[in-house]
Design an enzyme around this catalytic site. Structure first.
Site, short mmCIF file in Angstrom:
data_model
loop_
_atom_site.label_atom_id
_atom_site.label_comp_id
_atom_site.label_asym_id
_atom_site.label_seq_id
_atom_site.Cartn_x
_atom_site.Cartn_y
_atom_site.Cartn_z
N ASN A 51 0.78 -1.06 0.11
CA ASN A 51 0.30 -0.22 -0.11
C ASN A 51 0.63 1.44 -0.22
O ASN A 51 2.19 1.51 0.46
CB ASN A 51 -0.75 0.01 1.51
CG ASN A 51 -1.76 -0.85 1.22
OD1 ASN A 51 -2.35 -1.20 -0.53
ND2 ASN A 51 -2.11 -1.94 2.23
N CYS A 52 0.24 2.34 -0.37
CA CYS A 52 0.62 3.70 -0.70
C CYS A 52 1.51 4.09 0.84
O CYS A 52 1.38 3.73 2.17
CB CYS A 52 -0.27 4.44 -0.45
SG CYS A 52 0.52 6.69 -0.66
N PRO A 53 3.18 4.24 0.25
CA PRO A 53 3.72 5.12 -0.12
C PRO A 53 4.71 3.99 -1.18
O PRO A 53 4.92 3.93 -1.88
CB PRO A 53 4.87 6.24 0.49
CG PRO A 53 4.40 6.05 1.86
CD PRO A 53 3.63 4.68 1.97
N ASP A 71 -2.60 -1.49 -4.90
CA ASP A 71 -2.96 -0.42 -4.19
C ASP A 71 -3.80 0.36 -5.21
O ASP A 71 -3.15 0.93 -6.17
CB ASP A 71 -1.33 0.51 -3.79
CG ASP A 71 -2.13 1.87 -3.37
OD1 ASP A 71 -2.90 1.48 -2.97
OD2 ASP A 71 -0.48 2.32 -2.90
#
Length: 74
Positions: free
Chosen positions: A12-14, A39
């Site tokens: 997931n981000c980032p 994501d």
């Protein structure tokens, strides 16, 4: 031109952008890379990353469960 597939699914981000940045920094100019991610924010993050880092986003493809980004290192 052949392009390596870089599997970042499940991150997931980032993390997808950070890992793609590191991978492309180690590559020669003109190198192409397919980045695979699940994501949902990557559809915003990857184009912005390419724009700010000077890479070319060749293609974005929606796939089941995520996206694939074809990027050429600037």
């Amino acid at each position: 031109m052949e392009a390596e597939v870089y599997d970042l699914r499940g991150l997931n981000c980032p993390l997808p952008v950070l890992k793609a940045r590191k991978k492309l920094a180690e590559a020669a100019a003109g190198t192409r890379l397919w980045v695979e991610t699940t994501d949902p924010l990557a559809v915003i993050d990857m184009p912005n990353f390419c724009l700010t880092e000077g890479h070319r986003l060749i293609e974005t493809i929606s796939v089941e469960g995520g996206h694939r980004f074809h990027i050429e290192r600037g």
